[in-house]
Design a protein around this motif. Structure first.
Motif, short mmCIF file in Angstrom:
data_model
loop_
_atom_site.label_atom_id
_atom_site.label_comp_id
_atom_site.label_asym_id
_atom_site.label_seq_id
_atom_site.Cartn_x
_atom_site.Cartn_y
_atom_site.Cartn_z
N PHE A 205 -4.19 -2.03 -13.30
CA PHE A 205 -4.36 -2.39 -11.74
C PHE A 205 -3.20 -2.57 -11.25
CE2 PHE A 205 -5.19 -5.77 -8.51
CZ PHE A 205 -5.91 -4.67 -7.86
N ALA A 206 -2.04 -3.06 -11.54
CA ALA A 206 -0.69 -3.24 -11.24
C ALA A 206 -0.07 -2.06 -10.70
CB ALA A 206 0.17 -4.08 -11.90
N GLU A 207 -0.32 -0.98 -11.53
CA GLU A 207 0.01 0.65 -11.13
C GLU A 207 -0.56 1.17 -10.14
OE1 GLU A 207 1.59 1.83 -15.95
OE2 GLU A 207 -0.42 1.96 -15.35
N LEU A 208 -1.97 0.62 -10.08
CA LEU A 208 -2.69 1.32 -8.91
C LEU A 208 -2.22 0.74 -7.75
CD1 LEU A 208 -5.23 3.26 -8.10
CD2 LEU A 208 -6.60 1.05 -8.16
N LEU A 209 -2.03 -0.67 -7.77
CA LEU A 209 -1.77 -1.01 -6.50
C LEU A 209 -0.42 -0.40 -5.95
CD1 LEU A 209 -1.83 -5.16 -6.53
CD2 LEU A 209 -3.06 -3.62 -5.01
N ARG A 210 0.42 -0.41 -6.88
CA ARG A 210 1.92 0.20 -6.48
C ARG A 210 1.67 1.61 -5.79
NH1 ARG A 210 6.51 -2.43 -8.02
NH2 ARG A 210 6.02 -3.89 -9.89
N MET A 211 0.64 2.47 -6.36
CA MET A 211 0.28 3.77 -5.70
C MET A 211 -0.40 3.69 -4.34
SD MET A 211 -1.25 5.22 -9.53
CE MET A 211 -1.77 6.77 -8.75
N VAL A 212 -1.11 2.71 -4.33
CA VAL A 212 -2.06 2.50 -2.91
C VAL A 212 -0.78 2.07 -1.95
CG1 VAL A 212 -3.70 1.11 -1.78
CG2 VAL A 212 -4.03 1.87 -3.94
N ASN A 213 0.17 1.26 -2.41
CA ASN A 213 1.16 1.01 -1.39
C ASN A 213 2.07 1.92 -0.88
OD1 ASN A 213 2.76 -1.87 -0.63
ND2 ASN A 213 4.30 -0.54 -1.43
N GLU A 214 1.93 3.21 -1.43
CA GLU A 214 2.92 4.37 -0.98
C GLU A 214 2.26 5.26 -0.02
OE1 GLU A 214 6.28 4.93 -1.87
OE2 GLU A 214 5.84 2.78 -2.99
N ILE A 215 0.91 4.83 0.48
CA ILE A 215 0.18 5.67 1.16
C ILE A 215 0.43 5.67 2.39
CG2 ILE A 215 -2.13 6.19 2.24
CD1 ILE A 215 -3.47 5.38 -0.56
N PRO A 216 0.97 6.59 3.24
CA PRO A 216 1.60 6.54 4.68
C PRO A 216 0.49 5.82 5.62
CG PRO A 216 2.11 8.68 3.66
CD PRO A 216 1.04 7.99 2.69
N ARG A 217 1.11 5.15 6.68
CA ARG A 217 0.19 4.49 7.69
C ARG A 217 -0.75 3.43 7.12
NH1 ARG A 217 -2.73 8.12 9.92
NH2 ARG A 217 -2.55 9.95 8.32
N LEU A 218 -0.91 3.27 5.84
CA LEU A 218 -1.74 2.28 5.53
C LEU A 218 -0.88 0.81 5.56
CD1 LEU A 218 -4.41 0.79 4.11
CD2 LEU A 218 -3.11 1.18 2.10
N GLU A 219 -1.25 -0.40 6.33
CA GLU A 219 -0.64 -1.31 6.65
C GLU A 219 -0.82 -2.66 5.60
OE1 GLU A 219 0.47 -2.06 10.72
OE2 GLU A 219 -0.49 -0.25 11.30
N ARG A 220 -1.91 -2.72 5.30
CA ARG A 220 -2.34 -3.96 4.55
C ARG A 220 -3.18 -3.69 3.23
NH1 ARG A 220 -3.44 -9.21 8.35
NH2 ARG A 220 -1.30 -9.69 8.51
N ILE A 221 -3.14 -4.33 2.47
CA ILE A 221 -3.83 -4.22 1.00
C ILE A 221 -4.36 -5.52 0.54
CG2 ILE A 221 -3.95 -3.15 -1.50
CD1 ILE A 221 -1.42 -1.72 -0.69
N ARG A 222 -5.41 -5.75 0.41
CA ARG A 222 -6.05 -6.87 -0.33
C ARG A 222 -6.74 -6.32 -1.50
NH1 ARG A 222 -5.46 -11.14 3.20
NH2 ARG A 222 -5.13 -10.61 5.35
N PHE A 223 -7.23 -7.56 -2.21
CA PHE A 223 -8.03 -7.09 -3.64
C PHE A 223 -8.90 -8.44 -3.87
CE2 PHE A 223 -3.93 -8.21 -5.08
CZ PHE A 223 -4.06 -9.38 -6.11
N MET A 224 -9.82 -8.11 -4.69
CA MET A 224 -10.65 -9.33 -5.06
C MET A 224 -11.74 -8.70 -6.21
SD MET A 224 -13.21 -11.02 -2.18
CE MET A 224 -13.61 -12.21 -3.01
#
Length: 479
Positions: free
Chosen positions: A257-276
């Motif tokens: 999941f940590a690796e997925l988070l880092r991949m999502v973090n690289e998506i251009p123009r996405l500004e915020r990421i939450r999870f639960m």
């Protein structure tokens, strides 16, 4: 997203076997029926959702498919020609609410001969519920469960052609079906499933029995969905799973999941990421460091502890102790400064006669929010057979004690924010006051604030002017 405009029925002489093409075919077939339901205008549908964020996101998919079939959206059950309840069975109150609402639909069915009623979701995975519906609510037209939600078009088509109620309950999950139509409840925020099911088998919880074992979506499917959402104006996504920390199990490609988070973090123009939601037993250092390193990941985590006593935690099959949980929260605060920690707290589990340890955790961790509830016996779970149920009066006394400690702490945390300025995503008009906007701080605190309506969909600076127990009041700084 698949093109919903082409005529699948013209391409295939019969229904395809492969998904999602099969359901696209039945969407076209249902359109033919829907167009004839109401000669005086477009027929209307209503999706009523009970339960968690996962159910809310499932309902977005149900609604998306129904809109593609040609339904409009009803504002009330009285004007609807199709009503579907997406049900929850985590607690008894949720089930009772469904039955209560369902009982009131009988007279609507008599008044509107066109009306079809459907039930789906977690409740439908229980045999006792199915028997109750067949015996007491035989005016329901369609019943299906959690493992075949994607089959709504096919099942509804069958219901249109049947004089008898249609039931299809699968006891095991199949493939994860991608690329079916969906709609969003909110314009600038969206939920994205990264996995389905649960393998934890907490002794009180019915979820693994009704939603099945864990299965993860492929990372490329998740990333592609988020990119499409961003292209459609979404600024913030919430990654959903019963336990996101165990994401990646069963996939051919080894990924955490940590690796997925880092991949999502690289998506251009996405500004915020939450999870639960995160399970404490497998909250890794790798994930904590990803939260620290990824600038788009919000400084908030929902980390249910349920109960404070070690013996009760063992009976719950939670796989951690009180001190281990507290140590996790201390590590989170060390590496993610300002992190908001919210939680779930259960009171009244078999054998729990006091809440001293639960209160101690609340005081030491200082949660910024919590879902609190009294234990509800769920038939089919190990806890349902456990002896030593505490007296109802004692449970209510303990529950009130928890709230008496918890709520002032939440208020104190909110009060400390007064006079400070925070980044807030302006999500829309506040339902609390039409003259205010609504949004959330990074730590997930809700705020109602004075602001320019033109800034909806933007992250802006908001100064906190007042605090309540469960939300803040504020004003856009450059108003």
């Amino acid at each position: 997203m698949s093109d919903m405009n082409f005529k699948v029925s013209e391409v295939y002489g019969q229904a395809p076997l492969k998904e999602p093409q099969r359901q696209l075919y039945f969407i076209e077939k249902c359109r033919e029926f829907v167009s004839q339901i109401k000669p005086e205008g477009k027929p209307l549908m209503l999706v009523n959702t009970f339960g968690c964020q996962m159910n809310a996101h499932d309902s977005e998919k149900l609604k998306g498919m129904l809109l593609e079939m040609g339904y409009g959206e009803a504002k009330s059950e009285e004007e609807a020609d199709f009503i579907i309840y997406n049900t929850c069975c985590v607690r008894e109150n949720a089930e009772n609410k469904v039955y209560g609402n369902l009982g009131q639909l009988k007279h609507l069915k008599k008044e509107n001969s066109r009306l079809k009623i459907a039930l789906c979701g977690c409740m439908m995975q229980q045999e006792t519920v199915i028997e109750t519906i067949k015996n007491k609510y035989n005016y329901v037209d369609l019943v299906f469960g959690t493992h075949n939600l994607y089959k709504l078009p096919e099942l509804l088509y069958t219901a249109f052609n049947s004089k008898e109620p249609v039931y299809e309950i699968k006891t095991e999950h199949g493939e994860i079906v991608e690329n079916l139509p969906s709609v969003r409840n909110f314009e600038y925020t969206a939920s994205v499933n990264i996995m389905y099911g649960c393998d934890n088998f907490c002794s009180y919880c019915i979820v693994p029995y009704v939603r099945g074992r864990e299965r993860s979506r492929k990372p490329e499917d998740i990333l592609n969905e988020i990119k499409e959402l961003v292209n459609d104006g979404v600024k913030e996504v919430c990654l959903l799973g019963q336990n996101v920390n165990s994401y990646g199990k069963g996939l051919e490609e080894k990924i955490t999941f940590a690796e997925l988070l880092r991949m999502v973090n690289e998506i251009p123009r996405l500004e915020r990421i939450r999870f639960m939601t995160s399970h404490p037993k497998d909250l890794s250092d790798e994930l904590i460091f990803a939260m620290r390193d990824c600038e788009k990941v919000c400084s908030h985590i929902h980390l249910p502890f349920q109960a404070g006593n070690d013996e009760i935690l063992k009976k719950m099959n939670r796989h951690y102790t009180k001190e281990q949980y507290i140590a996790l929260t201390e590590k989170l605060k060390k590496y993610v400064p300002g992190v908001g920690i919210t939680t779930d707290i259960m009171v009244g589990f078999p054998g729990e006669y006091d809440v001293d340890d639960t209160v101690d955790i609340i005081k030491r961790v200082r949660f910024s929010g919590a879902f609190t509830f009294i234990y509800s016996k769920r038939v089919g779970t190990p806890a349902a057979k456990m002896p030593n149920m505490p007296d109802e009066k004692l449970v209510k006394k303990n529950f009130n004690r928890v709230l008496e400690v918890l709520n002032p702490i939440i208020f104190e945390i909110n009060s400390e924010k007064v006079g400070k300025t925070y980044k807030v995503l302006a999500e829309g008009i506040s339902g609390h006051d039409k003259n205010l906007l609504i949004g959330r701080l990074e730590d997930n605190t809700l705020i109602h604030f004075k602001g320019n309506i033109e800034n909806i969909g933007k992250i802006i600076n908001v100064k906190v002017t007042d605090s309540k127990t469960f939300y803040l009041l504020g004003e856009q700084e450059d108003l």
